[in-house]
Design an enzyme around this catalytic site. Structure first.
Site, PDB file in Angstrom:
ATOM      1  N   ASP A   1      -0.379  -2.410  13.877  1.00 48.81           N
ATOM      2  CA  ASP A   1       0.171  -2.918  12.619  1.00 48.81           C
ATOM      3  C   ASP A   1       0.425  -4.426  12.753  1.00 48.81           C
ATOM      4  O   ASP A   1       1.315  -4.857  13.493  1.00 48.81           O
ATOM      5  CB  ASP A   1       1.474  -2.177  12.292  1.00 48.81           C
ATOM      6  CG  ASP A   1       1.953  -2.498  10.894  1.00 48.81           C
ATOM      7  OD1 ASP A   1       2.147  -3.712  10.589  1.00 48.81           O
ATOM      8  OD2 ASP A   1       2.113  -1.570  10.087  1.00 48.81           O
TER       9      ASP A   1
ATOM     10  N   ARG B   1       0.841  -1.186   0.000  1.00 41.19           N
ATOM     11  CA  ARG B   1       0.000   0.000   0.000  1.00 41.19           C
ATOM     12  C   ARG B   1       0.880   1.240   0.000  1.00 41.19           C
ATOM     13  O   ARG B   1       1.712   1.405   0.896  1.00 41.19           O
ATOM     14  CB  ARG B   1      -0.881  -0.034   1.254  1.00 41.19           C
ATOM     15  CG  ARG B   1      -1.962   0.995   1.235  1.00 41.19           C
ATOM     16  CD  ARG B   1      -2.941   0.723   2.335  1.00 41.19           C
ATOM     17  NE  ARG B   1      -2.282   0.446   3.616  1.00 41.19           N
ATOM     18  CZ  ARG B   1      -2.816   0.738   4.788  1.00 41.19           C
ATOM     19  NH1 ARG B   1      -4.012   1.248   4.848  1.00 41.19           N
ATOM     20  NH2 ARG B   1      -2.182   0.456   5.903  1.00 41.19           N
TER      21      ARG B   1
ATOM     22  N   ASP C   1       4.094  -5.487  11.867  1.00 40.17           N
ATOM     23  CA  ASP C   1       5.056  -5.104  12.910  1.00 40.17           C
ATOM     24  C   ASP C   1       4.884  -5.954  14.168  1.00 40.17           C
ATOM     25  O   ASP C   1       5.863  -6.364  14.785  1.00 40.17           O
ATOM     26  CB  ASP C   1       4.872  -3.623  13.279  1.00 40.17           C
ATOM     27  CG  ASP C   1       5.503  -2.703  12.243  1.00 40.17           C
ATOM     28  OD1 ASP C   1       6.291  -3.192  11.410  1.00 40.17           O
ATOM     29  OD2 ASP C   1       5.190  -1.496  12.268  1.00 40.17           O
TER      30      ASP C   1
ATOM     31  N   THR D   1      -0.826   7.548  -1.196  1.00 44.69           N
ATOM     32  CA  THR D   1      -2.111   7.446  -1.906  1.00 44.69           C
ATOM     33  C   THR D   1      -3.025   6.406  -1.257  1.00 44.69           C
ATOM     34  O   THR D   1      -4.227   6.384  -1.534  1.00 44.69           O
ATOM     35  CB  THR D   1      -1.879   7.024  -3.374  1.00 44.69           C
ATOM     36  OG1 THR D   1      -1.311   5.714  -3.368  1.00 44.69           O
ATOM     37  CG2 THR D   1      -0.966   7.980  -4.099  1.00 44.69           C
TER      38      THR D   1
HETATM   39  N1  URA Z   1      -2.793  -2.989   8.351  1.00 47.46           N
HETATM   40  C1  URA Z   1      -2.506  -3.259   9.646  1.00 47.46           C
HETATM   41  O1  URA Z   1      -1.583  -3.988   9.947  1.00 47.46           O
HETATM   42  N2  URA Z   1      -3.280  -2.706  10.600  1.00 47.46           N
HETATM   43  C2  URA Z   1      -4.307  -1.894  10.324  1.00 47.46           C
HETATM   44  O2  URA Z   1      -4.977  -1.435  11.241  1.00 47.46           O
HETATM   45  C3  URA Z   1      -4.590  -1.630   8.966  1.00 47.46           C
HETATM   46  C4  URA Z   1      -3.808  -2.182   7.999  1.00 47.46           C
END
Ligand code: URA
Length: 209
Positions: free
Chosen positions: A200, A104, A203, A108
């Site tokens: 995330d 992603r 992560d 954008t």
């Molecule tokens: N990707 C993630 O890891 N967490 C989110 O909240 C949205 C996209």
């Protein structure tokens, strides 16, 4: 066509999700929960797979059994989807894993494809797209586009948490792809994170946060 969104209400799923969301859950535990939740949700998502009769010799007699008829492909969305593969693969060890890299663009928020090694002809009849977070839906839509162009007839999305925005985008582009989740959350924040979500997912699995 109306899209199917199935939220698992299973107590084990909901219990594990509550630990997964917790900010204090360490990466090792987080990875284990992602694997377990992926397996539990896939168990539900595969309840309508076709089977074919097979006779099996037991130590005592022949048993009339059924085995999976179709070849299944697992398509994790990199990188957070990788953690889900192991859990699903345990359940379906003969499935094939196909990698499609879509990231992603942080400005954008649109998907960009950077890796795709699918063979010319599809080798599987059913594909499960795996991504813990259905956020904007951009990567899921792009991946389903690629799989349909490849020729896969039956596609399902298996994730952990979805945002209304991501579900709406999938409904717009791929209403024929059922979505299996453990929860639908409130909204996306300005950075594209699901709120309340779990942060995330990449992560938190890989300890890179
Ligand atoms: N990707 C993630 O890891 N967490 C989110 O909240 C949205 C996209």
């Amino acid at each position: 066509m109306e899209m199917t969104v199935i939220i698992s209400n299973h107590p084990l799923v909901q219990h594990k999700l509550s630990i997964l969301r917790n900010v204090n859950t360490e990466p090792k535990k987080f990875r284990q929960l992602v694997r377990e939740l992926a397996a539990l949700l896939t168990y539900e998502a595969t309840s309508d797979l076709a089977t074919t009769p097979v006779d099996v010799q037991t130590p005592l007699a022949v048993a009339h059994c059924r085995e999976l008829k179709e070849k299944i492909g697992l398509v994790p969305i990199l990188r957070a989807g990788l953690g889900m593969v192991e859990g699903v693969w345990e359940l379906m060890p003969s499935s094939e894993v196909w990698h499609i890299g879509v990231y992603r663009d942080e400005k954008t928020l649109k998907p960009v494809q950077y890796y795709n090694k699918l063979p010319v002809e599809p080798r599987v009849q059913v594909c499960l797209i795996l991504d813990p977070m259905l956020a904007t839906g951009g990567s899921a839509v792009a991946t389903a586009d690629i799989l349909k162009t490849w020729g896969v007839k039956k596609i399902k999305f298996v994730g952990l948490i979805g945002a209304p925005e991501g579900i709406a985008l999938m409904e717009k582009h791929h209403p024929d792809v059922p979505i299996h989740l453990a929860a639908i959350d409130d909204h996306l924040n300005e950075k594209g994170y699901i709120v309340p979500g779990l942060g995330d997912a990449g992560d938190r699995q890989f300890g890179t946060g």
